[in-house]
Motif scaffolding. Structure first.
Motif, short mmCIF file in Angstrom:
data_model
loop_
_atom_site.label_atom_id
_atom_site.label_comp_id
_atom_site.label_asym_id
_atom_site.label_seq_id
_atom_site.Cartn_x
_atom_site.Cartn_y
_atom_site.Cartn_z
N PRO A 10 16.54 13.23 49.06
CA PRO A 10 17.87 13.06 48.45
C PRO A 10 17.86 13.47 46.98
N PHE A 11 18.95 14.10 46.55
CA PHE A 11 19.12 14.39 45.12
C PHE A 11 19.58 13.11 44.42
N PRO A 12 18.98 12.76 43.30
CA PRO A 12 19.51 11.61 42.53
C PRO A 12 20.92 11.93 42.08
N GLY A 13 21.88 11.08 42.45
CA GLY A 13 23.26 11.38 42.11
C GLY A 13 23.97 10.30 41.34
N GLY A 14 23.36 9.15 41.22
CA GLY A 14 24.01 8.10 40.46
C GLY A 14 25.32 7.63 41.04
N GLY A 15 25.50 7.80 42.36
CA GLY A 15 26.72 7.36 43.02
C GLY A 15 27.86 8.34 42.95
N GLU A 16 27.72 9.42 42.16
CA GLU A 16 28.80 10.39 42.03
C GLU A 16 28.91 11.29 43.25
N PHE A 17 27.79 11.54 43.91
CA PHE A 17 27.80 12.38 45.09
C PHE A 17 26.57 12.06 45.92
N GLN A 18 26.57 12.51 47.16
CA GLN A 18 25.41 12.39 48.04
C GLN A 18 25.01 13.78 48.48
N ALA A 19 23.74 14.10 48.28
CA ALA A 19 23.24 15.41 48.68
C ALA A 19 21.75 15.29 48.94
N ALA A 20 21.24 16.16 49.79
CA ALA A 20 19.82 16.13 50.11
C ALA A 20 19.29 17.55 50.25
N LEU A 21 18.03 17.72 49.87
CA LEU A 21 17.31 18.97 50.04
C LEU A 21 16.48 18.88 51.32
N ASN A 22 16.67 19.84 52.22
CA ASN A 22 15.91 19.89 53.46
C ASN A 22 14.89 21.03 53.38
N VAL A 23 13.65 20.73 53.74
CA VAL A 23 12.58 21.72 53.69
C VAL A 23 11.94 21.80 55.07
N TYR A 24 11.97 22.98 55.66
CA TYR A 24 11.47 23.18 57.03
C TYR A 24 10.25 24.10 57.05
N SER A 25 9.27 23.76 57.89
CA SER A 25 8.09 24.60 58.07
C SER A 25 7.78 24.73 59.56
N ALA A 26 7.31 25.91 59.95
CA ALA A 26 6.90 26.11 61.34
C ALA A 26 5.56 25.44 61.62
N ARG A 27 4.80 25.14 60.58
CA ARG A 27 3.49 24.52 60.75
C ARG A 27 3.59 23.01 60.86
N ARG A 28 2.71 22.42 61.63
CA ARG A 28 2.57 20.97 61.66
C ARG A 28 1.75 20.53 60.45
#
Length: 245
Positions: free
Chosen positions: A123-141
């Motif tokens: 999650p991005f720190p938003g201080g309650g102003e908004f909600q957002a998240a960074l998703n990071v995907y990898s093909a490797r386990r």
């Protein structure tokens, strides 16, 4: 010291993106691309996306590639998954091995395990102003070590102020556009009322009453009816209003 320099360079780069982007969608795409570039390594490439909650609904606002977008959309279809959990809990969610993951069973069962082995949702720190998240995907386990998770969390921290600014600008732009539309609508209606006043030698109040009654009777929006009135009394059916917002 090197870490601080890297973190500062990320922040400066993202601030520059806010200023150079023509609209918020472009910035969010570039934000996801920058995250993928920053979090990839010589050993592996990752895909990234940014999920933003608007009007209580999560949606992908930017992605580094189609793969990240597809993985996000799958979560939204089930209304469950790592990203949504990260947003709900306001905490980093790490999926080290999708094959052995027991959370979100429907989502996990639907994912093609040959193209997704592990992921992060930060999650991005938003201080309650908004909600957002960074998703990071990898093909490797087991693609994300403690250091890699820390880098993703650092990127989210460094990017939060730029993201907050971009979303605030977008909010103000939407408000400006709404105001402009309202002014166009109001001016169109006033012009139509003026035409009715001239034709019927009546007051503005009476002209507005005529417009509203016709709008209700014909089940036509007041602005659309007003536009047709203006078109009927002018040689230019595409008459427009002019003002600065």
């Amino acid at each position: 010291m090197a870490e601080n320099i890297t973190a500062e360079s990320v922040r400066v780069h993202l601030d520059d993106l806010v200023l150079s982007s023509s609209h918020v969608e472009e910035f969010l795409h570039e934000l996801a691309v920058a995250a993928a570039a920053d979090l990839s390594s010589s050993a592996q490439d990752v895909s990234c996306s940014v999920t933003v909650v608007r009007r209580k609904k999560a949606a992908t606002a930017g992605s580094s590639d189609a793969h990240a977008l597809a993985m996000d959309e799958l979560q939204y279809a089930f209304n469950d998954g790592p990203c949504l959990s990260a947003l709900r809990e306001n905490a980093t969610v790490h999926v080290p091995d999708l094959e052995t993951e027991h959370r979100w069973p429907e989502y996990v069962a639907a994912v093609n395990h040959s193209v997704l082995g592990s992921m992060l949702a930060v999650p991005f720190p938003g201080g309650g102003e908004f909600q957002a998240a960074l998703n990071v995907y990898s093909a490797r386990r087991h693609a994300f070590s403690g250091e890699a998770i820390g880098r993703a969390e650092s990127f989210a921290v460094q990017g939060s102020s730029s993201l907050r600014l971009a979303l605030r600008i977008a909010q103000l732009t939407d408000a400006r556009d709404d105001l402009a539309a309202a002014m166009v609508s109001r001016t169109t209606i006033n012009l139509a009322a003026g035409a009715i006043m001239a034709q019927n030698r009546c007051s503005q109040e009476t002209a507005m009453a005529i417009l509203k009654r016709a709008s209700s009777t014909r089940n036509i929006k007041l602005r659309d009816l007003a536009a047709s009135v203006i078109a009927s009394v002018t040689d230019n059916p595409t008459v427009t209003t002019h003002f600065d917002v």
